[in-house]
Design an enzyme around this catalytic site. Structure first.
Site, PDB file in Angstrom:
ATOM      1  N   PHE A  12      38.247  16.952 -17.106  1.00 54.00           N
ATOM      2  CA  PHE A  12      37.099  17.073 -16.197  1.00 54.00           C
ATOM      3  C   PHE A  12      36.698  18.538 -16.007  1.00 54.00           C
ATOM      4  O   PHE A  12      35.590  18.948 -16.402  1.00 54.00           O
ATOM      5  CB  PHE A  12      37.484  16.387 -14.881  1.00 54.00           C
ATOM      6  CG  PHE A  12      36.655  16.764 -13.696  1.00 54.00           C
ATOM      7  CD1 PHE A  12      35.264  16.715 -13.746  1.00 54.00           C
ATOM      8  CD2 PHE A  12      37.275  17.148 -12.515  1.00 54.00           C
ATOM      9  CE1 PHE A  12      34.497  17.057 -12.638  1.00 54.00           C
ATOM     10  CE2 PHE A  12      36.519  17.486 -11.397  1.00 54.00           C
ATOM     11  CZ  PHE A  12      35.132  17.458 -11.463  1.00 54.00           C
ATOM     12  N   THR A  36      44.848  12.692 -20.508  1.00 58.85           N
ATOM     13  CA  THR A  36      43.874  12.228 -19.504  1.00 58.85           C
ATOM     14  C   THR A  36      42.442  12.654 -19.854  1.00 58.85           C
ATOM     15  O   THR A  36      41.506  12.170 -19.222  1.00 58.85           O
ATOM     16  CB  THR A  36      44.216  12.762 -18.088  1.00 58.85           C
ATOM     17  OG1 THR A  36      44.318  14.177 -18.141  1.00 58.85           O
ATOM     18  CG2 THR A  36      45.517  12.172 -17.564  1.00 58.85           C
ATOM     19  N   ASP A  54      49.814  19.846 -27.729  1.00 57.15           N
ATOM     20  CA  ASP A  54      50.517  19.881 -26.446  1.00 57.15           C
ATOM     21  C   ASP A  54      50.889  21.332 -26.128  1.00 57.15           C
ATOM     22  O   ASP A  54      51.574  21.976 -26.934  1.00 57.15           O
ATOM     23  CB  ASP A  54      51.773  19.004 -26.608  1.00 57.15           C
ATOM     24  CG  ASP A  54      52.595  18.926 -25.339  1.00 57.15           C
ATOM     25  OD1 ASP A  54      52.297  19.646 -24.372  1.00 57.15           O
ATOM     26  OD2 ASP A  54      53.551  18.127 -25.332  1.00 57.15           O
ATOM     27  N   THR A  88      55.054  20.398 -18.998  1.00 62.39           N
ATOM     28  CA  THR A  88      53.712  20.947 -19.215  1.00 62.39           C
ATOM     29  C   THR A  88      53.551  22.224 -18.404  1.00 62.39           C
ATOM     30  O   THR A  88      53.030  23.235 -18.890  1.00 62.39           O
ATOM     31  CB  THR A  88      52.643  19.919 -18.779  1.00 62.39           C
ATOM     32  OG1 THR A  88      52.827  18.745 -19.547  1.00 62.39           O
ATOM     33  CG2 THR A  88      51.229  20.443 -18.967  1.00 62.39           C
ATOM     34  N   ASN A  95      54.606  29.233 -22.792  1.00 64.56           N
ATOM     35  CA  ASN A  95      54.012  29.381 -24.123  1.00 64.56           C
ATOM     36  C   ASN A  95      52.671  30.108 -24.053  1.00 64.56           C
ATOM     37  O   ASN A  95      52.366  30.962 -24.895  1.00 64.56           O
ATOM     38  CB  ASN A  95      53.808  28.011 -24.779  1.00 64.56           C
ATOM     39  CG  ASN A  95      55.118  27.380 -25.211  1.00 64.56           C
ATOM     40  OD1 ASN A  95      56.131  28.058 -25.346  1.00 64.56           O
ATOM     41  ND2 ASN A  95      55.095  26.069 -25.422  1.00 64.56           N
ATOM     42  N   TYR A 141      54.494  17.747  -9.774  1.00 67.77           N
ATOM     43  CA  TYR A 141      53.246  18.517  -9.858  1.00 67.77           C
ATOM     44  C   TYR A 141      53.322  19.747  -8.955  1.00 67.77           C
ATOM     45  O   TYR A 141      53.051  20.865  -9.402  1.00 67.77           O
ATOM     46  CB  TYR A 141      52.085  17.613  -9.438  1.00 67.77           C
ATOM     47  CG  TYR A 141      50.715  18.223  -9.607  1.00 67.77           C
ATOM     48  CD1 TYR A 141      50.179  18.436 -10.874  1.00 67.77           C
ATOM     49  CD2 TYR A 141      49.944  18.561  -8.498  1.00 67.77           C
ATOM     50  CE1 TYR A 141      48.908  18.979 -11.024  1.00 67.77           C
ATOM     51  CE2 TYR A 141      48.679  19.100  -8.639  1.00 67.77           C
ATOM     52  CZ  TYR A 141      48.167  19.307  -9.903  1.00 67.77           C
ATOM     53  OH  TYR A 141      46.905  19.843 -10.049  1.00 67.77           O
ATOM     54  N   LYS A 145      53.583  23.409 -10.512  1.00 61.69           N
ATOM     55  CA  LYS A 145      52.549  24.444 -10.341  1.00 61.69           C
ATOM     56  C   LYS A 145      53.131  25.675  -9.650  1.00 61.69           C
ATOM     57  O   LYS A 145      52.716  26.807  -9.931  1.00 61.69           O
ATOM     58  CB  LYS A 145      51.368  23.889  -9.541  1.00 61.69           C
ATOM     59  CG  LYS A 145      50.506  22.896 -10.316  1.00 61.69           C
ATOM     60  CD  LYS A 145      49.727  23.569 -11.438  1.00 61.69           C
ATOM     61  CE  LYS A 145      48.760  22.620 -12.121  1.00 61.69           C
ATOM     62  NZ  LYS A 145      48.017  23.251 -13.215  1.00 61.69           N
ATOM     63  N   TYR A 155      55.787  37.450 -15.524  1.00 62.58           N
ATOM     64  CA  TYR A 155      55.260  38.060 -16.758  1.00 62.58           C
ATOM     65  C   TYR A 155      54.370  39.259 -16.425  1.00 62.58           C
ATOM     66  O   TYR A 155      54.301  40.216 -17.201  1.00 62.58           O
ATOM     67  CB  TYR A 155      54.482  37.031 -17.580  1.00 62.58           C
ATOM     68  CG  TYR A 155      55.329  36.270 -18.563  1.00 62.58           C
ATOM     69  CD1 TYR A 155      56.182  35.263 -18.130  1.00 62.58           C
ATOM     70  CD2 TYR A 155      55.287  36.562 -19.929  1.00 62.58           C
ATOM     71  CE1 TYR A 155      56.973  34.558 -19.032  1.00 62.58           C
ATOM     72  CE2 TYR A 155      56.075  35.868 -20.834  1.00 62.58           C
ATOM     73  CZ  TYR A 155      56.917  34.870 -20.387  1.00 62.58           C
ATOM     74  OH  TYR A 155      57.695  34.189 -21.282  1.00 62.58           O
TER      75      TYR A 155
END
Ligand code: UDP
Length: 311
Positions: A12, A36, A54, A88, A95, A141, A145, A155
């Protein structure tokens, strides 16, 4: 002109952002695992490359800007496979940060108001550290996050990565999937189909709804802004706080639907209130939302009317 990577670009927000970047003349690579999102949300365009992949497995290429959006954002969707959601956010963000260092790219992470959990102060400013259940059903989630934010600043401090972090509050608009499961899409689809409107709990819990165009403009400003130094997370959302019942009533009015309201069980750990303090976004970026809930929900209803007719 930039070479921009948009992870989650078939979803979205990512599809709206990719269209804006193309309109600005940039080249865009969309990396999406299509869990999704859908490439049908995106145009065919000579400066747009669509890659199925991914983020947790990484990606190689030369880019100047990384908009890192990849992650399901709807509670029922991110809870389908909580370990994948954590991967993820942790491995995917690592990554993308490594890619940013290799490429000399600036990275923007789309974090979330969920990092405030079920907040004990309102509105939520970036200085509030939150009230999060570390092991409840939303924790994959919320904590995912939170660790993604930690990675960005680790980083930045220790490896000089150039990062930006946006904390996005509930956003809605065209190109949301009708079966997405979030409040605006559920209510609009139910109203248009004449089905009961599912109010979870009493409906007195609040959310603050931001129209997608406002949000995307904010993300783009945050990515490109350099003065004053953007060295901490920035809330992006619309401070117009509404109860869930008020949202349902507005959808009924704008669709002219006679659907009844029914009360359903409240999901565990559902935050009772959510409202952004956007002073920082205004001071640092000159950003504030322009589209009212009435106008935005009307535009979204019009889109869904067309989308449901085609399906
Ligand atoms: N909600 C609801 N009916 C629905 C879907 C959601 O009452 O059909 C409520 C949900 O319990 C929450 C709010 O609407 O209080 C927003 O839920 P959503 O899933 O959109 O996102 P969240 O802000 O919880 O991440």
């Amino acid at each position: 002109m930039w070479n921009a990577l948009v992870t989650g670009g078939a979803g979205f927000l990512g599809s709206h952002l990719s269209r804006l970047l193309l309109d600005q003349g940039h080249s865009v690579v969309v990396l999406d695992d299509l869990s999704t999102g859908s490439f049908t949300n995106l145009p065919d365009h000579p400066r747009l490359t669509k890659v199925k992949g991914d983020v947790a497995r990484g990606w190689e290429g030369k880019v100047d800007r990384i908009y890192h959006l990849a992650c399901p954002a709807s509670p029922p969707k991110y809870q389908i496979d909580p370990v994948k959601t954590l991967d993820t956010n942790y491995q995917g963000t690592r990554n993308m940060l490594e890619l940013a260092l290799r490429s000399g790219a600036r990275l923007l992470l789309t974090s979330t108001s969920e990092i405030y959990g079920d907040p004990q102060v309102s509105p939520q400013a970036e200085t509030y550290w939150g009230n999060v259940n570390t092991f409840g059903p939303r924790s994959c989630y919320d904590e995912g996050k939170r660790v993604a934010e930690s990675l960005c600043y680790a980083y930045s401090r220790y490896r000089q990565a150039d990062v930006r972090v946006a904390r996005i509050f509930n956003t809605y608009g065209p190109f949301m999937a009708p079966d997405d499961g979030r409040v605006v899409t559920n209510f609009i689809s139910q109203a248009l189909e004449g089905k009961p409107i599912t109010i979870y709990g009493s409906g007195n819990q609040t959310r603050s709804l931001c129209y997608v165009d406002d949000l995307i403009r904010g993300l783009n400003l945050l990515m490109e802004s350099t003065s004053p130094p953007v060295d901490a997370p920035v809330n992006l959302g619309n401070p117009n706080e509404m109860t869930i019942r008020q949202i349902a009533e507005l959808v009924l009015e704008l669709t002219g639907s006679n659907s009844p309201l029914i009360e359903c069980p409240l999901p565990q750990d559902d935050p009772k209130q959510r409202c952004p303090d956007i002073s920082r976004a205004y001071e640092w970026l000159g950003w504030r939302p322009m589209v009212s809930a009435r106008d935005g929900i009307k535009r979204t209803c019009d889109y869904f009317e067309g989308a449901l007719r085609l399906s």
